[in-house]
Design an enzyme around this catalytic site. Structure first.
Site, PDB file in Angstrom:
ATOM      1  CG  ASN A 124      -0.241  -0.049   2.501  1.00 55.89           C
ATOM      2  OD1 ASN A 124       0.523   0.861   2.805  1.00 55.89           O
ATOM      3  ND2 ASN A 124      -0.443  -1.114   3.287  1.00 55.89           N
ATOM      4  CE  LYS A 142       9.039 -12.862 -13.549  1.00 54.07           C
ATOM      5  NZ  LYS A 142       9.892 -12.324 -14.601  1.00 54.07           N
ATOM      6  N   PRO A 156      -3.446 -11.516  10.228  1.00 50.34           N
ATOM      7  CG  PRO A 156      -1.475 -11.838  11.428  1.00 50.34           C
ATOM      8  CD  PRO A 156      -2.091 -12.041  10.066  1.00 50.34           C
ATOM      9  CE  LYS A 190      -8.823  -2.544  13.470  1.00 46.72           C
ATOM     10  NZ  LYS A 190      -7.721  -3.062  12.661  1.00 46.72           N
TER      11      LYS A 190
HETATM   12  N1  CTP Z   1      -4.008  -2.924  12.132  1.00 49.36           N
HETATM   13  C1  CTP Z   1      -3.282  -3.982  12.594  1.00 49.36           C
HETATM   14  N2  CTP Z   1      -3.309  -5.174  11.941  1.00 49.36           N
HETATM   15  C2  CTP Z   1      -4.055  -5.338  10.821  1.00 49.36           C
HETATM   16  C3  CTP Z   1      -4.807  -4.248  10.343  1.00 49.36           C
HETATM   17  C4  CTP Z   1      -4.762  -3.061  11.010  1.00 49.36           C
HETATM   18  O1  CTP Z   1      -2.615  -3.826  13.606  1.00 49.36           O
HETATM   19  N3  CTP Z   1      -4.053  -6.502  10.207  1.00 49.36           N
HETATM   20  C5  CTP Z   1      -4.010  -1.660  12.893  1.00 49.36           C
HETATM   21  C6  CTP Z   1      -3.351  -0.493  12.164  1.00 49.36           C
HETATM   22  O2  CTP Z   1      -1.973  -0.418  12.464  1.00 49.36           O
HETATM   23  C7  CTP Z   1      -4.117   0.676  12.719  1.00 49.36           C
HETATM   24  C8  CTP Z   1      -5.510   0.133  13.001  1.00 49.36           C
HETATM   25  O3  CTP Z   1      -5.346  -1.291  13.087  1.00 49.36           O
HETATM   26  O4  CTP Z   1      -3.607   1.100  13.955  1.00 49.36           O
HETATM   27  C9  CTP Z   1      -6.531   0.434  11.975  1.00 49.36           C
HETATM   28  O5  CTP Z   1      -6.091   0.051  10.710  1.00 49.36           O
HETATM   29  P1  CTP Z   1      -7.077   0.077   9.483  1.00 49.36           P
HETATM   30  O6  CTP Z   1      -6.348  -0.434   8.285  1.00 49.36           O
HETATM   31  O7  CTP Z   1      -7.723   1.416   9.415  1.00 49.36           O
HETATM   32  O8  CTP Z   1      -8.131  -0.958  10.034  1.00 49.36           O
HETATM   33  P2  CTP Z   1      -8.841  -2.147   9.328  1.00 49.36           P
HETATM   34  O9  CTP Z   1      -9.142  -3.159  10.370  1.00 49.36           O
HETATM   35  O10 CTP Z   1      -8.032  -2.587   8.173  1.00 49.36           O
HETATM   36  O11 CTP Z   1     -10.197  -1.476   8.902  1.00 49.36           O
HETATM   37  P3  CTP Z   1     -10.776  -1.134   7.446  1.00 49.36           P
HETATM   38  O12 CTP Z   1      -9.747  -1.570   6.435  1.00 49.36           O
HETATM   39  O13 CTP Z   1     -12.018  -1.893   7.415  1.00 49.36           O
HETATM   40  O14 CTP Z   1     -10.968   0.352   7.493  1.00 49.36           O
END
Ligand code: CTP
Length: 422
Positions: free
Chosen positions: A227, A305, A323, A360
């Site tokens: 990303n 590959k 996770p 969370k």
């Molecule tokens: N995060 C994490 N592990 C993941 C996904 C997210 O620790 N597998 C943490 C990120 O570091 C951040 C928070 O969760 O602090 C929110 O991340 P975000 O990407 O906004 O949350 P998602 O659960 O992916 O929610 P969505 O994509 O549905 O907005």
């Protein structure tokens, strides 16, 4: 007394066997012990015995520390509440007094900012030698607690002072040192900001874990899912936490940013590696999860590959969920006292952030609107969503957001875990 973390350095002397009993006593009192064995120490006790009793890996060489050698030893010396040298041989104390760092033990002793207690053991003539007495005086002057050796018959048949104090006596001295000792005084560096440990720095004595950057999820050896996270905000937060005096562990996804001064950095690629390093970094007082962790990874990775087969057919890419590191930390037995998540949203920012905080199980969500300001910019406008409501800040450079966040975190930690007073 609450459980503490002790780094036990075992020098090479016949009395080294007594360090095993000392280790057993410390474990019985509930303390966590990590052992470092000098090369000479290995002649008297085995890493296997120490690993079994401490239930921790035993470190013997400067070059076997994971990841970067440079960072590994600093982390070991900073993670402890107290560094104990037992037996402290004449040679080891001479090196300590001179500031030599030619192996893991001496390097740790030079790199530490934690209190140090030494329990000497050597032949009576060696103890009484003016060189040793000079070294002991130097060490005491430097703030090291050097115990008096016991008087008695020595392994070599001579009689006098030089025997390692009994393990119970060293244990008592450790309890006392943990109660009263202050970190080794470091002189301020001329012309530099004041790096000396100071209780005025609002996060002094706090341990903070930060995740930052994106993760890369492999598809095959040359391709990955990623990303746009730049890691800038997470690195700015790590820098601000270190500036505020915290011990900072930064777990960084693949970014090309320099490590901020005073920060211990572990580089990872994938979400699963990040989750593992986060768990290894515990316990901490606060965790700030700034990383943009990939939600999904390839269900199957190819060892080779993936090639076009000429038919024009596209290979299937099945995904599986990663996770959730933040949610996992919220349920961990060693959950940090303060757990902060980040949320970059493009719409209904506050509603999403409030729901995310509850889902969370974290204490705060730092939310930002990335619809008009894509990831990678220099500024950030954030809202801190907590149990008590929403604190909205104006648009600020990422460094200013980081510093303001550290002030807020320091205040909150002082409320949740009042700092120990002298
Ligand atoms: N995060 C994490 N592990 C993941 C996904 C997210 O620790 N597998 C943490 C990120 O570091 C951040 C928070 O969760 O602090 C929110 O991340 P975000 O990407 O906004 O949350 P998602 O659960 O992916 O929610 P969505 O994509 O549905 O907005």
């Amino acid at each position: 007394m609450a459980a503490k973390r002790i780094l036990l350095i075992i020098g090479g002397g016949i009395a080294a066997y007594k360090s095993i009993e000392l280790l057993r006593l410390l474990r019985k009192s509930g303390h966590e012990v990590r052992c470092v064995l000098t090369r000479a120490g290995e002649q008297f006790v085995t890493p296997m015995t120490l690993a079994a009793l401490s239930e921790n890996k035993v470190h013997t060489s400067l070059f076997d520390l994971k990841d970067e050698v440079e960072m590994g030893h600093i982390q070991l010396s900073r993670e402890a509440d107290l560094v104990v040298v037992a037996p402290a041989t004449a040679d080891l104390m001479a090196k300590m007094a001179q500031g030599l760092a030619d192996d893991l033990a001496t390097t740790l002793l030079l790199a530490t900012d934690k209190p140090v207690l030494a329990a000497p053991a050597m032949n009576v003539r060696m103890w009484l030698h003016p060189a040793t007495q000079r070294n002991v005086a130097t060490l005491r002057g430097d703030g090291v607690t050097v115990m008096e050796p016991d008087v008695g018959e020595m392994a070599c048949g001579e009689f006098g002072p030089g025997r390692l104090p009994e393990p119970e006596a060293i244990h008592d001295a450790i309890v006392e040192a943990l109660r009263t000792a202050t970190p080794l005084p470091l002189p301020a560096l001329a012309g530099q900001p004041d790096f000396a440990p100071s209780r005025r720095r609002p996060l002094y004595g706090r341990r903070i874990l930060i995740t930052a950057g994106p993760t890369h999820e492999p598809i095959d050896p040359v391709r990955y899912i990623a990303n746009r996270s730049s890691g800038k905000q997470g690195f700015a937060i790590a820098a601000a936490a270190a500036e505020a005096g915290a011990d900072v562990l930064l777990i960084a996804g693949p970014v090309s940013l320099p490590t901020p001064p005073g920060v211990i950095r572990v580089d990872v690629e994938s979400a699963r590696e990040m989750a593992e390093e986060v768990a290894d970094g515990l316990p901490v007082d606060a965790a700030i999860m700034v990383a943009a962790v990939a939600d999904w990874r390839a269900a199957d990775t190819s060892a080779q590959k993936i090639k076009k087969d000429g038919s024009g057919k596209v290979p299937p890419l099945a995904l599986t969920e990663n996770p959730d590191i933040l949610a996992g930390l919220a349920e961990h037995p060693k959950r940090p006292a303060l757990l902060v998540g980040f949320a970059a949203e493009t719409n209904d920012v506050l509603d999403h952030a409030k729901a995310k905080r509850v889902r969370k199980g974290c204490d705060w969500i730092v939310a930002n609107d990335v619809s008009a300001d894509p990831m990678g910019g220099e500024n950030n406008r954030v809202h801190i969503v907590s149990h008590d409501g929403v604190d909205s800040w104006k648009r600020l450079p990422k460094e200013a957001v980081a510093r303001k966040l550290m002030e807020k975190i320091a205040d909150e930690l002082d409320r949740r875990i009042p700092p120990e007073t002298d």
